[in-house]
Structure formats: C-alpha cells, structure tokens
Design a protein around this motif. Structure first.
Motif, mmCIF file in Angstrom:
data_model
loop_
_atom_site.group_PDB
_atom_site.id
_atom_site.type_symbol
_atom_site.label_atom_id
_atom_site.label_comp_id
_atom_site.label_asym_id
_atom_site.label_seq_id
_atom_site.Cartn_x
_atom_site.Cartn_y
_atom_site.Cartn_z
ATOM 1 N N THR A 68 0.897 -1.277 0.077
ATOM 2 C CA THR A 68 -0.078 0.182 0.058
ATOM 3 C C THR A 68 0.921 1.197 0.095
ATOM 4 O O THR A 68 0.578 2.083 -0.461
ATOM 5 N N ARG A 234 -13.152 -6.527 -10.911
ATOM 6 C CA ARG A 234 -13.665 -5.763 -9.892
ATOM 7 C C ARG A 234 -14.158 -6.715 -8.747
ATOM 8 O O ARG A 234 -13.824 -6.747 -7.539
ATOM 9 N N VAL A 237 -10.899 -8.455 -7.275
ATOM 10 C CA VAL A 237 -10.465 -7.494 -6.085
ATOM 11 C C VAL A 237 -11.263 -7.597 -4.839
ATOM 12 O O VAL A 237 -10.560 -7.526 -3.907
ATOM 13 N N ARG A 241 -9.536 -8.899 -0.976
ATOM 14 C CA ARG A 241 -9.160 -7.803 0.253
ATOM 15 C C ARG A 241 -9.510 -8.456 1.373
ATOM 16 O O ARG A 241 -8.440 -8.014 2.294
ATOM 17 N N GLU A 249 -2.638 -4.222 -0.639
ATOM 18 C CA GLU A 249 -3.693 -3.815 -1.614
ATOM 19 C C GLU A 249 -3.841 -4.655 -2.905
ATOM 20 O O GLU A 249 -2.889 -5.221 -3.406
ATOM 21 N N ILE A 251 -5.403 -4.083 -6.636
ATOM 22 C CA ILE A 251 -6.146 -3.265 -7.864
ATOM 23 C C ILE A 251 -6.499 -4.177 -9.103
ATOM 24 O O ILE A 251 -5.733 -5.260 -9.239
ATOM 25 N N THR A 252 -7.056 -3.561 -9.850
ATOM 26 C CA THR A 252 -7.621 -4.385 -10.824
ATOM 27 C C THR A 252 -6.534 -4.551 -12.048
ATOM 28 O O THR A 252 -5.478 -3.459 -11.813
ATOM 29 N N ALA A 255 -6.374 -1.087 -14.185
ATOM 30 C CA ALA A 255 -5.876 -0.120 -13.222
ATOM 31 C C ALA A 255 -4.299 0.085 -13.379
ATOM 32 O O ALA A 255 -3.755 0.974 -13.438
#
Length: 853
Positions: A68, A234, A237, A241, A249, A251-252, A255
C-alpha cells in the motif's frame, strides 16, 4: 461568378496575377502547419500504440497485489513501493475466483552488449526480473528460444538483444549492480513489439531474481493474479481484500496497466509532445512576422491600385475584405498543404525512428480530429491575424493617392513607439527582477514575454541606429555599393525591423538555450571543483531512470588497494522525512568528509551510527533543524524510526540533503547500489598509476567508468550537450522560415524599386555591383536581427538560469565562442537569403525597369 461580390472577384484576379508575391507567405504557413500537424499526429500515434501494446501485454492479468505504502521523491514519476511476501501466493490461490497467481520481482539490471558496452541507461529504465511461467500473467511472450530454467539463464527482450548484438546462446554480464554472468536462452516481445520503447528487460529464474534483485528471499514487487471463468476484475479484487494483510492492497489489472502505461509512456509522451508544441509555437511566431511583412509590402505596393478603386467608388470595407480574402485563400491552401506535409512527416518519422534505434511502435498512423482541425485553424488564424493590420491600412488609402507616382514604403518610427517600447522594457526588467528575487516563475515569465514585446516595439527605433552603426564600414569597404546597401536598409526602419524580427526570435531562442546550457555546465564544473576533493570518480553514467548503479562491494575493494588512501561510495535510499518523500545518501560519513568538501559542518559526522542523520544547511533551515533535533523517518518496509540530527553541513551538491550510514539503511534497503564512488590516492601515487589500478579492480565489478575530476565533470554534463543538439535541430525550421521571410521581403522590395534599379543600371552600375548591393542589404538586415536576438537571448537566458536555480547556487556563464558562432551563422544565413533576390535584380531589363510605374 456574376453573383460573387466584387471584392472577392478582385482578390482572385490579384492572386492569379501576382502568385509569386505570396510564395514566401505560402511556404511560411505550410512549414508551420506541417510542424504542428506532425507533432500532433506523432503524439496521437504513439499514445494509441502504447495503449494497445499495454492492453495486449496485460490482457491476462485481472488483479495485482502490491504494498500500500509508496514513497515518491521529487522529480521521480515512479515511487518506491513496499514489497510483498511471496508466501501470499498460496493464500491468494486458495481464494474463490482465482485461477492462478505468480510473484513478480522487478529491479534494475543492465546488460552488457557484445561490444562490451552497457545497453541503454540513458533515460528509459533498464529492468530485470523473474520469468513468469503462466503465459497469461506474463506480459512478455517468447519469440524464440525457451524460458530460463537454471541459474544464470535469462530471457532478453528482442529489441535489447538487437541493440546489443546479442543472440541466443551468447554469454554476457548483467549488472544488478553486482556483475552476474548470464547466458541468453530466449528472446521475448512485449505486446507484440520488441520491447516497451527503449526500456530494456532481462528475465531470470525466480531464485536468481530473489538472490540478485531483493534484499532477502521471499519478497516480490507485486503478485499477478488471474481470475477464473465467470469472475470479473472488480469482483476478483473484492474477493482478495479480506485475505490480504495490513499494508497490502489489490487493484484491477486494468488499473495496473494504466499506471504502467502512464509511467512508461505518459511522462515521456507528455515531455516529448510539449517540447515539440513549444517549438511549433516558436515556428508559427516567426512565420507571423514574415507573413505580416509580406502583406504590409504588398499593400504599400498597391497604394495607387487601392486609391483608384476608392476613386471609382469602392468602400473602405470592400478594400479591407479584398485584402483579407487574399490572405484567407493563401492560408487555406497553404494550411491544407501543411496538413498533408505534417502527416507525411509523421509517417517518415515512424519509418526513421526504428532505423536510428528508437522503436516507434508499429501500426497505422492515428490521426485524430484535433490533429486535423487545430493546425488548419491555427494556420488560417495566424495568416489572417498577420494580414489584418495591412488590410486596415489598405482600407484607409485616400483616393488622391492615385495621383502619386511612388508607392515605396518609407515608414519610420514614431516618438510614441519609442516611449511605449522603453516603458514596456523597463516594466519587463522590473518584473524579471521581482520574479528572480521572490522567486516567482510566473512573474519572471510575464517579464520575459514583456521583454520580447518591448524588443518588437522598439525594433523600428533601434533599426535606424543599429543599421547606421553596423553598415558604417560598408562605405569604406565596398564604396558606393556598400553605401547604397546601407541607405536601402535605412529607407524603411519599420520594414527592416519587421523583417529582422523573425530572425531575431530564432536567434534569441538559440542564444537562450546556449547560455542556459553553458551555465549548467559551468555550475557542474564548479560543483566538482568545489565539493569533490578526490582524485578519480567511478560512475555509471546515466540520466533518467536508466542504469543499475555500482556494486556496493566495489568501494571496499578499491579501498584495499595500496595506491588508494580513501574510497567512499554514495548509495541511494528513499524515506519520508516528517511526511515528505526525500532522497537519502547512504555512505560512510567519516570517509565522506575526507573525499568531499562539505563546507562548514556544525556537529560531527563521526557518530551517526544507526540512529543519527546529517542534514544540509538549506534543508535544516527550511525544517527548523539543528544538531540535537530529531526527525521521524518512514521507510518503504513500513518501519518508522526517530533519527537525531548529529551534523549540519553547507554544501549538499554531491552529498545530497540527507546522509545516513549503511548500517542504518541496511534493515530497510531494497536493491542496494552506489551512484558514485570517490577515490583519493595515497601520497606519492600519480594519477595515471592510481587510475590504472582502480580501473583494473573496477573491471571485475561490471567495468564502470573510472574518470579524473575533469572527465567526471564533463561526462556529468553530457546530457546538456544532447539537449542543446536537439534544440538546435528543432530551431533550424524557425531560422529557415526567418530566412525565407528575408528573401521574400527583399524580392518584394526590389519590385517596389524597379524603376530606381533601372536608373542605377542606366547611369553605370554593373550587374555584379547590383547583386552585391542587394546581398549587403540582406546581410545588414540579418546582422540587425542577429544582434537583437543575441541581446534578447542573453537576457532571457539569465532569467531562466536564475528562475531554475531555486536554492541552488547556479553559475551564470556567457559562452563567447558559441555565441560568436551563432552570430556568424545568422549573418551568413542573411547573405544566403539575399542570393536569389540579388540574381533576380541583376536580370532586370534596363529600359523596361526605367519605364516601370
């Protein structure tokens, strides 16, 4: 045609009858629009190609797991992020919706080519990592050979192999920065291309990547994750989490691909296109003066014609419209030709770039609507704006002017112009002084623009005095011919100034960057002379994100040589200091004080240990620090630690703003490397003997450059020379348009003076004397523009140096030889611009010239 307004029919007839008058305007608009169009089309094509390439390369990655926290230092586009544990891979693979997961280890690694020289490193990153076996998670695809399976085996992207002359089966060295002997077993592509632009990539086994690229096994830069059937990015992800620990973290993949695309291509494309657009603006500004001059002369030549139209009943509006219609016709045709030319330029560069080593992505040119509409609109507006004042002047022609015999423009400079120009010049100097003392970039920029405007306004005022002074020797050197050339240049100061202004702007920008580059090099030389107390420096020259640095084991090895008294390496680290990302210098502070002159040191460098830090005086003043103060450092591994300021030093040029020991950095380091090693010799050791001994030891550690102080300063300034070469190449078009403007103005002015030239020939002037008179007139105009450009460029160069300095002491340097070369080129170009008008003038028929009206 009968329904066409009379003013339009008149304009069309005039254009047909006097096509050659507008040749210079046509070429100026065409070149300016072509440059702008080519820039925009290249930007569109590169952007679309990189988008496609990254989309294709990362199509199989649905999610990326990463640390992160990220620390970004000023001037860097990519921050340093906390690594993640490879043990997370098994936990991720057990998560519902996950089909596969693989660790992705990335670090710096620079390959040595077949010629023994490092590949890349001058700008784009030189990357190394682990080969991912899952073909959908790996952005690279094997194009030949096989994947690495044993220690020392690597896959190289095909573009890197081609540039380095390497083939499958070759053995070479990979700097990590410790030299690793590797054998190439495969070649790969990225998104269907030979690589990510100029980025080099070397993939090894996961075990080798952990051994050479990470501080300890079991860490990776990121973890790539592929979703199972029916699971969206999505959704994946969201599922990941809950299973990820604190500080990690997900992310897609989309992204992540967008971030990587922006990191690799966004910053480069932004800088590249911005630079080209700035020079497009300069080219169009130069073209504006050439176009304005053309229409001003044409209107002056048509005084009797416009007066006759007025006497026959034409309204002022009709005369103005007729002139603007001519300008519009020239602008539209030239802009359309410029659009075609710009597309051709982009296509040519797409073919040329790979030939010179820059892999312009393949595929068709991408031509957006903006790339077509904007240049066309700019070309038309520039032409119309330049022709507006001459058109208004044409509309004010009185009917009685038809009775005048002469239509020669002999306009001069008014007192109002002189006062306005001087006031504006004083205001620009005040704004610049305020901007450099404040400092304020915007205020300095306003002052620079005001200075340019002041020079343009004062041009006709200065032209009279400058041409008299510059042309004074002509009467003695060239007799009557030189005197006539001087008088012709003085005849219309406004026209002379307008013609010279285009060249002045080109010379000013060249001079500006020449002064700025010389100042940066002088600053580098002074920095090395003042701060570097060693005898030789070991460096791996690179600018931008390239290179792998130097092995941290090299400095101790050199220090053990009998010829060496002290060898100290300067490592690189990053941390947040009280919440702000800062670069750290990791070194032996005691040895640092022996080889670098840090100026006045408050406190002591000897006791930093694992919790002490040394800070530059400027940084200490900004943060209110002094010896005994404490600062809180946050590292990329998530650790936070209080450090005590043990020393404050004056000169941070080479040492940086923050210094800590290697023991303090060791628990938090990533891939360890030195950026510079400074070496001082033992007493009695000559520079040649000491350098030879150091070079022999350095050869074992990847053979980096071993340089004397002077050589190190020169190589450090190498990027400046590259910048100046690029600037000069881009400005060549602006100077070319300025010279076309001079040639066009002279040609039109000679048309005004046809009868005068005929009379000169009739009373005995020879063809060679006439040619010489015209050429010297061109030289005087060019000399005036060059002199003004040198003054303006020197002034703006000083402004740029002061504004860019900030808190750093930058040396202002005026390079006399380079500026003399600029002056000689400007004057010689003026002589070249006068050749064609001179030949045309010499071919005039004497009797027809005398009879001309």
């Amino acid at each position: 045609m009968n329904g066409t307004p009379a003013s339009v029919r008149l304009s069309i007839s005039s254009l047909r009858a006097h096509k050659r008058r507008f040749a210079g305007t046509f070429v100026a608009v065409l070149l300016g629009v072509a440059f702008l169009t080519g820039t925009l089309v290249m930007g569109d094509t590169l952007r679309a190609s990189f988008d496609t390439m990254f989309t294709d390369a990362n199509a199989g990655t649905d999610a990326v797991v990463r640390g992160t926290d990220v620390i970004t230092v000023a001037g860097e586009t990519r921050g340093t992020r906390q690594p993640v544990s490879t043990a997370l891979v098994k936990r991720i693979e057990r998560t519902p919706g996950v089909a596969a997961a693989a660790p992705d280890i990335q670090g710096a690694g620079q390959l040595i080519g077949a010629d023994g020289k490092p590949i890349g490193g001058q700008g784009p990153p030189t990357l190394a990592g682990n080969w991912i076996d899952d073909p959908e998670l790996n952005p690279y695809r094997l194009a030949a050979g096989r994947a690495p399976a044993a220690p020392g085996e690597v896959v190289v992207n095909r573009g890197t192999a081609d540039r380095g002359g390497l083939r499958i089966g070759d053995t070479t060295v990979l700097r990590t920065p410790d030299p690793v002997h590797v054998r190439i077993v495969g070649l790969a592509t990225f998104g269907g291309q030979d690589g990510m632009g100029q980025v080099t990539y070397t993939a090894m086994t996961q075990a080798d990547a952990e051994k050479y690229l990470t501080p300890k096994p079991g860490e990776a830069s990121t973890i790539q994750v592929r979703a199972g059937p029916g699971t969206g990015q999505r959704e994946l992800v969201d599922a990941l989490r809950p299973v990820l620990p604190k500080g990690v973290e997900a992310i897609t993949g989309q992204a992540a691909a967008a971030e990587n695309r922006d990191m690799i291509s966004g910053a480069f494309l932004g800088l590249f296109t911005t630079l080209l657009l700035v020079f497009s603006g300069i080219v169009l500004l130069v073209a504006t003066f050439s176009i304005h001059n053309t229409f001003a002369i044409v209107v002056a030549q048509r005084t009797r014609e416009n007066a006759l139209l007025r006497a026959l009943g034409a309204a002022r509006r009709q005369v103005v419209v007729a002139t603007l219609v001519e300008a519009t016709a020239v602008a539209v045709i030239a802009s359309a030709a410029g659009l075609a030319g710009g597309i051709g330029i982009a296509a040519g560069l797409q073919a040329l770039f790979p030939a010179v080593g820059f892999p312009f992505p393949g595929g068709s040119l991408v031509i957006g609507a903006v790339s077509l509409v904007l240049p066309l609109a700019v070309g038309v507006l520039v032409c119309l704006g330049s022709a507006l004042l001459p058109a208004v002047r044409a509309g004010r022609t009185a009917p009685l002017a038809a009775l005048r015999e002469s239509a020669v423009d002999d306009s001069g400079a008014s007192r109002t112009r002189a006062v306005t120009g001087l006031v504006l010049l004083a205001a620009s100097v005040g704004a610049v002084l305020g901007g450099t003392l404040a400092p304020s970039l915007w205020l300095s920029a306003v002052g620079a623009v005001a200075a340019l405007a002041a020079f343009v306004i004062l041009g006709p005022v200065a032209a009279t005095y400058a041409v008299r002074t510059l042309g004074a020797p002509l009467g003695r050197l060239r007799g009557v011919t030189g005197g006539l050339a001087r008088r012709n240049a003085l005849r219309s100061p406004r026209r002379t100034a307008s013609t010279a202004t285009a060249l002045m702007i080109g010379v000013a920008v060249v001079s500006l960057f020449t002064v700025f580059g010389a100042s940066l090099k002088a600053t580098m030389n002074r920095t090395v002379d003042r701060s570097f107390a060693g005898d030789v420096a070991i460096s791996a020259p690179a600018f931008g994100a390239g290179g792998s640095g130097l092995s941290p084991r090299l400095a101790p090895a050199v220090g053990r040589l009998p010829q060496v008294a002290t060898a100290v390496g300067l490592g690189k680290g990053v941390a947040e200091v009280d919440g702000a990302g800062r670069a750290l210098t990791v070194t032996d502070p005691v040895a640092l004080g022996r080889v670098f002159d840090l100026g006045r040191v408050d406190g002591s460098l000897t006791g930093l240990g694992t919790n002490g830090i040394a800070v530059s005086a400027a940084e200490a003043a900004e943060r209110g620090l002094r010896p005994g103060s404490t600062v809180r450092l946050a590292f990329t591994d998530g650790a936070r630690q209080e450090f005590t300021v043990r020393a404050v030093y004056d000169r941070p040029e080479l040492a940086g703003d923050y210094v800590i020991t290697r023991r303090a950095w060791a628990p938090h380091r990533a891939q360890d490397s030195d950026s510079l090693i400074a070496v001082s010799f033992a007493p009695g050791v000559s520079t040649a003997d000491g350098k030879a001994a150091v070079a022999k030891t350095a050869a074992v550690y990847g053979d980096p450059d071993v340089q004397t102080r002077g050589e190190y300063a020169k190589s450090s300034a190498g990027a400046i020379d590259m910048m100046l070469t690029l600037v000069y190449a881009l400005l060549a078009l602006a100077v070319l348009i300025a010279l076309l403007g001079i040639a066009n103005t002279l040609t039109l002015a000679l048309h005004e003076r046809t009868r005068e030239l005929g009379l000169l020939r009739a009373v005995g002037q020879t063809r060679s004397q006439l040619r010489a008179m015209v050429r010297w007139e061109s030289v005087l105009v060019a000399a005036f523009g060059t002199a003004g450009g040198l003054l303006l460029g020197g002034f703006l160069g000083r402004v740029l140096v002061e504004v860019s300095a900030g808190d750093t002491a930058v040396v202002f340097d005026l390079p006399p030889l380079r500026l003399l070369a600029v002056a000689l080129v400007g004057i010689a170009a003026g002589a070249l611009a006068g050749l064609r008008p001179a030949r045309r003038a010499a071919r005039l028929d004497v009797l027809r010239a005398i009879a001309a009206q």
